[in-house]
Structures are given as C-alpha cells and as structure tokens.
Design a protein around this motif. Structure first.
Motif, PDB file in Angstrom:
ATOM      1  N   THR A 466       0.839  -1.187   0.000  1.00  0.00           N
ATOM      2  CA  THR A 466       0.000   0.000   0.000  1.00  0.00           C
ATOM      3  C   THR A 466       0.881   1.246   0.000  1.00  0.00           C
ATOM      4  O   THR A 466       2.100   1.152   0.233  1.00  0.00           O
ATOM      5  CB  THR A 466      -0.928   0.014   1.231  1.00  0.00           C
ATOM      6  OG1 THR A 466      -1.842   1.103   1.139  1.00  0.00           O
ATOM      7  CG2 THR A 466      -0.113   0.148   2.519  1.00  0.00           C
ATOM      8  N   ARG A 467       0.285   2.397  -0.258  1.00  0.00           N
ATOM      9  CA  ARG A 467       1.030   3.644  -0.176  1.00  0.00           C
ATOM     10  C   ARG A 467       1.462   3.882   1.268  1.00  0.00           C
ATOM     11  O   ARG A 467       0.768   3.494   2.199  1.00  0.00           O
ATOM     12  CB  ARG A 467       0.157   4.807  -0.647  1.00  0.00           C
ATOM     13  CG  ARG A 467      -0.242   4.760  -2.096  1.00  0.00           C
ATOM     14  CD  ARG A 467      -1.274   5.835  -2.403  1.00  0.00           C
ATOM     15  NE  ARG A 467      -0.746   7.186  -2.235  1.00  0.00           N
ATOM     16  CZ  ARG A 467      -1.501   8.278  -2.269  1.00  0.00           C
ATOM     17  NH1 ARG A 467      -2.813   8.183  -2.418  1.00  0.00           N
ATOM     18  NH2 ARG A 467      -0.943   9.470  -2.121  1.00  0.00           N
ATOM     19  N   PRO A 468       2.610   4.517   1.461  1.00  0.00           N
ATOM     20  CA  PRO A 468       3.014   4.822   2.838  1.00  0.00           C
ATOM     21  C   PRO A 468       2.034   5.802   3.462  1.00  0.00           C
ATOM     22  O   PRO A 468       1.474   6.675   2.793  1.00  0.00           O
ATOM     23  CB  PRO A 468       4.408   5.447   2.674  1.00  0.00           C
ATOM     24  CG  PRO A 468       4.438   5.967   1.271  1.00  0.00           C
ATOM     25  CD  PRO A 468       3.589   5.021   0.473  1.00  0.00           C
ATOM     26  N   GLY A 469       1.814   5.630   4.758  1.00  0.00           N
ATOM     27  CA  GLY A 469       0.872   6.504   5.433  1.00  0.00           C
ATOM     28  C   GLY A 469       0.976   6.390   6.939  1.00  0.00           C
ATOM     29  O   GLY A 469       1.729   5.563   7.477  1.00  0.00           O
ATOM     30  N   LEU A 470       0.231   7.208   7.627  1.00  0.00           N
ATOM     31  CA  LEU A 470       0.174   7.193   9.088  1.00  0.00           C
ATOM     32  C   LEU A 470      -1.284   7.214   9.517  1.00  0.00           C
ATOM     33  O   LEU A 470      -2.139   7.811   8.856  1.00  0.00           O
ATOM     34  CB  LEU A 470       0.885   8.425   9.674  1.00  0.00           C
ATOM     35  CG  LEU A 470       2.375   8.594   9.382  1.00  0.00           C
ATOM     36  CD1 LEU A 470       2.872   9.917   9.957  1.00  0.00           C
ATOM     37  CD2 LEU A 470       3.195   7.426   9.928  1.00  0.00           C
ATOM     38  N   VAL A 471      -1.563   6.571  10.655  1.00  0.00           N
ATOM     39  CA  VAL A 471      -2.881   6.619  11.276  1.00  0.00           C
ATOM     40  C   VAL A 471      -2.733   7.464  12.538  1.00  0.00           C
ATOM     41  O   VAL A 471      -1.941   7.129  13.416  1.00  0.00           O
ATOM     42  CB  VAL A 471      -3.400   5.208  11.608  1.00  0.00           C
ATOM     43  CG1 VAL A 471      -4.851   5.276  12.060  1.00  0.00           C
ATOM     44  CG2 VAL A 471      -3.271   4.279  10.402  1.00  0.00           C
ATOM     45  N   LEU A 472      -3.506   8.558  12.608  1.00  0.00           N
ATOM     46  CA  LEU A 472      -3.293   9.588  13.620  1.00  0.00           C
ATOM     47  C   LEU A 472      -4.557   9.808  14.442  1.00  0.00           C
ATOM     48  O   LEU A 472      -5.603  10.181  13.902  1.00  0.00           O
ATOM     49  CB  LEU A 472      -2.908  10.913  12.952  1.00  0.00           C
ATOM     50  CG  LEU A 472      -1.718  10.884  11.989  1.00  0.00           C
ATOM     51  CD1 LEU A 472      -1.629  12.202  11.227  1.00  0.00           C
ATOM     52  CD2 LEU A 472      -0.433  10.632  12.756  1.00  0.00           C
ATOM     53  N   GLY A 473      -4.475   9.599  15.743  1.00  0.00           N
ATOM     54  CA  GLY A 473      -5.592   9.891  16.629  1.00  0.00           C
ATOM     55  C   GLY A 473      -5.549  11.337  17.092  1.00  0.00           C
ATOM     56  O   GLY A 473      -4.474  11.882  17.353  1.00  0.00           O
ATOM     57  N   TYR A 474      -6.723  11.964  17.178  1.00  0.00           N
ATOM     58  CA  TYR A 474      -6.768  13.368  17.603  1.00  0.00           C
ATOM     59  C   TYR A 474      -7.636  13.603  18.838  1.00  0.00           C
ATOM     60  O   TYR A 474      -7.538  14.645  19.485  1.00  0.00           O
ATOM     61  CB  TYR A 474      -7.284  14.258  16.473  1.00  0.00           C
ATOM     62  CG  TYR A 474      -8.601  13.835  15.860  1.00  0.00           C
ATOM     63  CD1 TYR A 474      -9.814  14.099  16.483  1.00  0.00           C
ATOM     64  CD2 TYR A 474      -8.637  13.167  14.641  1.00  0.00           C
ATOM     65  CE1 TYR A 474     -11.016  13.706  15.918  1.00  0.00           C
ATOM     66  CE2 TYR A 474      -9.832  12.779  14.066  1.00  0.00           C
ATOM     67  CZ  TYR A 474     -11.020  13.047  14.702  1.00  0.00           C
ATOM     68  OH  TYR A 474     -12.207  12.652  14.144  1.00  0.00           O
TER      69      TYR A 474
END
Length: 508
Positions: A466-474
C-alpha cells in the motif's frame, strides 16, 4: 477569548511570585498565557506540582505577577483542557494528572533512544507491539483508538455509583450472570435501539470485557464449529487480525476501496465469515456504500455467510448523517460487537455482543468458562449512567470537542504536511494520511517517535502493498499538542527525505 497579550502593570519593573519562582520578565512579549501554561505544565510534569496540589487563586497569582487576571485564567483553562488540572469550586484548581513527559521550557525536545524506536517499528510487528508502543515514552501521543480521557464524566459516574451502591442488597455482591447483569443488558438493548437502530431483546445481549474479548470468544466458537478462516478488510485493524490469529484462525485480506469492502473479492476468496467495520472503516474511514451493503446482504443470505460487525466508533460523527448498523438489516446473519471504550474509556473493559441464535449459547458458554462474567458493580453503574441519559449527554459534549481537534489536525496537516492526502475526516476519532511512494512509513513513524511524537504506520494495518501513510488519533490531544505533533512529523519527514536523497546521491 485569547488573552495571551494581557497587560503587565509595568514591564520595566520585574514582577514575580514566590510560587514556582515565576518571573514575568522571562515571558516573551505578547505571550503571557502561553508562557504561564508552559511553566505550570512543566512543574506538574517534573513533580514540583504533584497530583492533589492546589494552584493559587487566579486573582492572587495575577496580583503577584502584576498581570491581568484573564492571563492567569486562560493559562489555567488550557491546563483544564489538557486534563492536567480541574476546577473544584471552593476547593480551588487542583492538579489531577501529570503529563507522561514534557519538554523543558524553551529547551530542546526530548528524544527516545534510536535503537529502541527502530526495533519497535518493523514491517511485521509482533503480538506485543501495542504493549511496547504504549510503554514507549513520548511528549505527544497521536496513536489512534483513544477517546478524550480527560473528558471522562467523573461527576456523573460518581453520582451513578452512589445511587447503585446505596440501593444494593447484600445478595447483590455475589457472583453474577455470565451473560451480564440484567440491568446492563436492558440498558444496552435500549441504547442500541435509540442510537444504532438495532431492535434486540435484553436476553440476546452478552456483556464482555471489551471488543477484544468479543473477538477471542467468537474465534473459539467459530473454530469449534469447523471454521478456519475469517476474512478481514485490507487495510484493516492489526489488533483484530492478531486476535483471530491467536485462536488459530486465518485472516485472508479483502481489499477496501472508496465504497468499503469489495464484496466481489470476498466471494472469490470463499471465506464463510467476514469481520467488518462498516460504519467507519478502520483505518481508511470510508463508509460501506449502499450498493455494497445490499450486495453483502445477498452474500450472507444466499450463501450463508456470517458477518462480524465491529461498531467501534459509529457514534462519533461530525459531517455526515448516521449510518444504520448492519445488524439492524439482517440480524440472523450478523454478529454485532460494540463497547464503551471509545465513548467513555478503555479502562472500563465493558463491551457487548449480539450473536445469531446459532452461536448464542456457545458464546455464553465461552464467556462463562473464560471468567464467569464481567465484574458486577461496574456493570450496574454503567447501566445507571446509560438509563439516566448520562451517556447521551457525554456524547453531545464530546462531539464539538472532537470536531475542534479534528479541524486542528487537518489544518496542521495542510500547513506542515502539504503533500499528504487526508482520509476519513467525517467521523471517528482518527485520520489516516497517505503520501506518494518513496519511503517506508515505519521509518517515518520511528523518526517521529525519536522526536517525541507517537503514531502508527499504515503498513501495520495492511497485508498487501500500500502507499506509505500514518494513522493519527486526535481525540485525546489538545489543539496545541496536535499542532506541535504534526509540525514534528513534518520535520521528521523532511529529514527523512534529505537522508534518502543523500543516500541516492552517494550511490550514484
């Protein structure tokens, strides 16, 4: 109103307080509230203001510093929003929680030993990766899955607790029903009817220790029924996949696109069971489209498939109408799981399962022999909170608060990560961002943690490339922390890009 530009009676004369040796002369021009909030946060972090200690009255501290009272009031308000202090009426403003870590005022950012971060962020994380990530020190934690813990309704919970304990008979302190207390099963059935469109009898509800236990119990029941595969969304939750694998179930990946899971690929794969997050897909945030829902229902109805519906954060929506639960459409083919982890706090370890009749008795047996049922007292308190309307009030309180934090994250991404694409912003407690190919997202996550910001790489949740990415909680961070965290990730990405270009030039 921002009063950071509050007045000082006479800046030519140094004004200060014996409290923490505060000296207004150290503050930058036009930033008094920011300066005071940082100094107080640092004192809480390093132990000079331990939990339980009381801050000076705003009028008193403002007088000693010779600033407007609004400067002190705003600094205190920021700490209240952070969850570090709380107003106690006549009891004053009291320290209630310390930051995990905080930078020295005006000093360099703390870093984590690089070998430990590189060992943590690997392409194939082990079963203990979440424990290790939680234990890793960081100034700002942007990992997904955490609600705003500072907003836990302490007063409402204590009120419900007093009501419950005051009315209990001695016999109520004994062992409970492994399915859960009748009061909570009734409250959950009412909650699901009001908020998720699910009509269920309380006898159909089984109370479990969070969604994690629900997956474990269902995995045992399905394996005993001869099932060896539970298809999962890809990308999809690493944690859910790990629970299935632990109980010796394969978790073949089914691709997710802009309309949710590809039902044609599910049919082609042939698994008899699928685990879904249809209301807010984790981690992409897409909603299962109407045609996909109908196709999925046809798959379940005509081919006898079973759907495990993980409704983990459907109540948290901001920019779209509610999405009905799959369980409300085809109950006999849907095993529904939910919890209060994203509504109140994971520490409660309370969730629920609605299983089709075929598996209900086996699920209760599995729960009975796992732990004889959840602790009774927290169930009764939660039931009181739900039936009194406290949960709805909490949700109404959280939505605008979370929306402001989501907006702050989107704005910060636009400023500091202009090349990132944002996904899943309309609902939930997290965003996913993706980048053009060219680096490994585990390297970016490691670089961010080395600078004190904790995130999850998208590749952890993907079985296929998959494309590189981040999962970010706010949800659990303040807008200020979110902005600083995203800026740090931007810095880490630029350093990573420079390093990659230098390596490429060397190879030439």
């Amino acid at each position: 109103m921002n009063r950071s530009n509050g007045d000082v009676a006479d800046r030519s004369k140094t004004s200060g307080s014996d409290f923490l040796q505060l000296n207004v002369g150290d503050a930058p021009a036009g930033g008094l509230s920011d300066w005071l909030a940082r100094r107080l946060r640092l004192a809480i972090s390093d132990g000079r203001l331990p939990v339980g200690s009381r801050l000076p009255a705003t009028r008193v501290l403002a007088g000693e510093l010779r600033v407007s009272r609004g400067v002190v009031t705003e600094a205190y308000h920021r700490l209240i929003e952070d969850g570090h202090v709380a107003g106690r009426g006549r009891g004053g403003t009291v320290v209630v929680a310390a930051p995990v870590s905080a930078p020295a005022a005006g000093g360099p950012r703390e870093t984590v030993d690089p070998p430990s971060t590189s060992a943590l962020f690997v392409a194939a994380p082990g079963a203990d990766v979440y424990d290790a990530l939680r234990a890793a020190p960081a100034r700002i934690d942007l990992t997904p899955g955490m609600p705003d813990l500072a907003a836990f309704p302490r007063t409402a919970w204590l009120r419900a607790e007093r009501t419950v304990v005051g009315g209990l008979a001695p016999s109520d302190f004994g062992y409970g029903d492994p399915r859960g207390t009748p009061a909570l099963r009734h409250a959950v059935a009412n909650w699901l009817a009001r908020n998720r469109g699910i009509r269920a009898d309380p006898d159909q509800v089984v109370i479990v220790a969070g969604t994690a236990q629900a997956f474990g119990l269902l995995a045992q029941v399905l394996r005993d029924d001869g099932i060896r595969e539970v298809a999962v969304e890809d990308p999809g939750s690493l944690g859910a996949r790990q629970h299935l694998n632990h109980w010796h179930l394969e978790a073949p990946p089914i691709p997710v696109d802009a309309d949710g899971i590809r039902v044609d690929a599910l049919r082609a794969q042939g698994a008899p069971v699928v685990l879904l997050t249809p209301a807010h897909q984790f981690p992409t945030g897409v909603v299962l489209g109407g045609e996909r829902r109908r196709d999925l229902m046809r798959w379940a109805d005509t081919e006898g498939g079973l759907i495990i519906e993980d409704d983990y954060d459907a109540e948290h929506r901001y920019d779209r109408p509610p999405v009905p639960a799959l369980r409300s459409m085809l109950a006999e083919h849907v095993c529904y799981a939910g919890s209060v982890s994203k509504l109140l706090a994971p520490a409660l370890r309370v969730g629920w399962v609605l299983a089709p009749p075929k598996y209900r008795d086996a699920l209760v047996d599995a729960k009975r022999f796992a732990d004889l049922g959840n602790a009774v007292l927290p169930q009764l308190v939660l039931a009181e909170l739900m039936e009194s309307g406290g949960m709805e009030r909490q949700l109404r309180f959280l939505r605008p608060r979370h929306r402001r934090r989501r907006d702050a994250m989107i704005d910060a991404i636009g400023t500091h990560l202009p090349g990132a694409a944002v996904h899943g912003a309309a609902a939930g407690l997290h965003l996913t961002i993706t980048f053009d190919a060219g680096f490994a997202d585990v390297d970016l996550a490691a670089a961010a943690l080395a600078c004190g910001v904790k995130v999850q790489p998208l590749s952890w949740h993907s079985q296929r490339p998959t494309r590189p990415g981040l999962v970010l909680g706010y949800a659990a961070r303040t807008p200020t922390e979110i902005g600083e965290g995203i800026a740090t990730i931007g810095d880490a990405l630029r350093r990573l890009s420079r390093s990659r270009h230098l390596t490429d030039d060397t190879r030439r």
